[in-house]
Design a protein around this motif. Structure first.
Motif, short mmCIF file in Angstrom:
data_model
loop_
_atom_site.label_atom_id
_atom_site.label_comp_id
_atom_site.label_asym_id
_atom_site.label_seq_id
_atom_site.Cartn_x
_atom_site.Cartn_y
_atom_site.Cartn_z
N PRO A 41 67.65 -23.46 14.28
CA PRO A 41 66.88 -22.83 13.20
C PRO A 41 65.72 -23.72 12.75
CG PRO A 41 69.23 -22.63 12.79
CD PRO A 41 69.06 -23.57 13.94
N SER A 42 64.53 -23.12 12.65
CA SER A 42 63.35 -23.87 12.23
C SER A 42 62.37 -22.92 11.55
CB SER A 42 62.69 -24.56 13.43
OG SER A 42 62.25 -23.60 14.37
N TYR A 43 61.34 -23.50 10.96
CA TYR A 43 60.30 -22.73 10.29
C TYR A 43 58.96 -23.38 10.56
CZ TYR A 43 60.37 -26.52 6.92
OH TYR A 43 60.30 -27.77 6.35
N THR A 46 51.76 -20.43 10.02
CA THR A 46 50.64 -20.16 10.91
C THR A 46 49.34 -20.57 10.25
OG1 THR A 46 50.25 -17.93 10.10
CG2 THR A 46 51.86 -18.17 11.89
N LEU A 47 48.27 -20.56 11.02
CA LEU A 47 46.95 -20.90 10.47
C LEU A 47 46.54 -19.92 9.37
CD1 LEU A 47 45.05 -21.86 13.74
CD2 LEU A 47 46.04 -23.39 12.04
N SER A 48 47.06 -18.68 9.43
CA SER A 48 46.73 -17.68 8.40
C SER A 48 47.66 -17.76 7.20
CB SER A 48 46.77 -16.27 9.01
OG SER A 48 48.09 -15.97 9.42
N GLY A 49 48.63 -18.68 7.21
CA GLY A 49 49.50 -18.88 6.06
C GLY A 49 50.84 -18.15 6.11
N GLN A 50 51.11 -17.38 7.19
CA GLN A 50 52.40 -16.72 7.31
C GLN A 50 53.46 -17.73 7.71
OE1 GLN A 50 51.69 -13.68 10.27
NE2 GLN A 50 51.51 -12.12 8.67
N TYR A 75 56.52 -23.01 1.45
CA TYR A 75 56.93 -22.11 2.53
C TYR A 75 57.72 -20.92 1.98
CZ TYR A 75 55.52 -25.79 5.70
OH TYR A 75 54.78 -26.72 6.38
N ARG A 76 57.83 -20.82 0.67
CA ARG A 76 58.65 -19.80 0.02
C ARG A 76 57.82 -18.57 -0.32
NH1 ARG A 76 61.65 -23.98 -4.16
NH2 ARG A 76 62.75 -25.15 -2.52
N ARG A 93 71.93 -7.57 5.94
CA ARG A 93 70.53 -7.94 5.83
C ARG A 93 70.44 -9.42 5.53
NH1 ARG A 93 70.20 -5.33 -0.03
NH2 ARG A 93 69.70 -7.22 -1.16
N VAL A 94 69.25 -9.96 5.74
CA VAL A 94 68.94 -11.35 5.37
C VAL A 94 67.83 -11.29 4.33
CG1 VAL A 94 67.98 -13.53 6.18
CG2 VAL A 94 69.68 -12.33 7.56
N ASP A 95 68.05 -11.94 3.20
CA ASP A 95 67.07 -11.99 2.12
C ASP A 95 66.50 -13.40 2.02
OD1 ASP A 95 68.15 -9.49 1.71
OD2 ASP A 95 68.39 -9.74 -0.46
N VAL A 96 65.19 -13.50 1.83
CA VAL A 96 64.54 -14.79 1.58
C VAL A 96 64.02 -14.73 0.15
CG1 VAL A 96 62.79 -16.43 2.33
CG2 VAL A 96 63.89 -14.94 4.02
N LEU A 97 64.50 -15.64 -0.68
CA LEU A 97 64.21 -15.61 -2.12
C LEU A 97 63.08 -16.56 -2.49
CD1 LEU A 97 67.89 -15.65 -3.47
CD2 LEU A 97 66.49 -13.71 -2.79
#
Length: 108
Positions: A41-43, A46-50, A75-76, A93-97
């Motif tokens: 798992p990693s994060y 991108t250059l556009s900020g995603q 990164y949140r 589901r997976v939620d990112v808070l």
């Protein structure tokens, strides 16, 4: 369209920012990399900020016992992001808070 004017002076070549490499995702207490040749798992941003998450993790206990991991500040998401996932027989589901926690939510 009218005639084109004379070409201006040529500027210096632009320098693009370097692409960010994936960084290891800090995993929750009951989570670990899946292994078996799958990416850890990693994060990365991108250059556009995603922000992109990648890799595969597994849990040593109930999937809802602890967050899969926590994204660091910068990164949140601003609001909760919800993603449907394949969990065999469960509706999941997976939620990112906004606080960075990445949670598994299993429907009752």
């Amino acid at each position: 369209m009218g005639p084109t004017g004379p070409q201006g002076a040529r500027g210096e070549p632009a320098e693009l920012p370097a692409r960010e490499l994936p960084q290891a995702l800090p995993l929750g207490d009951t989570w670990m990399p899946f292994g078996s040749g799958y990416a850890d798992p990693s994060y990365r941003k991108t250059l556009s900020g995603q922000v992109h998450l990648q890799g595969l993790a597994r849990t040593t206990g109930p999937a809802t016992a602890s967050p899969i991991g926590v994204l660091p500040e910068g990164y949140r998401p601003v609001s909760r992001h919800i993603f449907s996932v394949n969990a065999h027989d469960d509706i999941t589901r997976v939620d990112v808070l906004p606080d960075g926690r990445i949670l598994v939510i299993v429907a009752p």
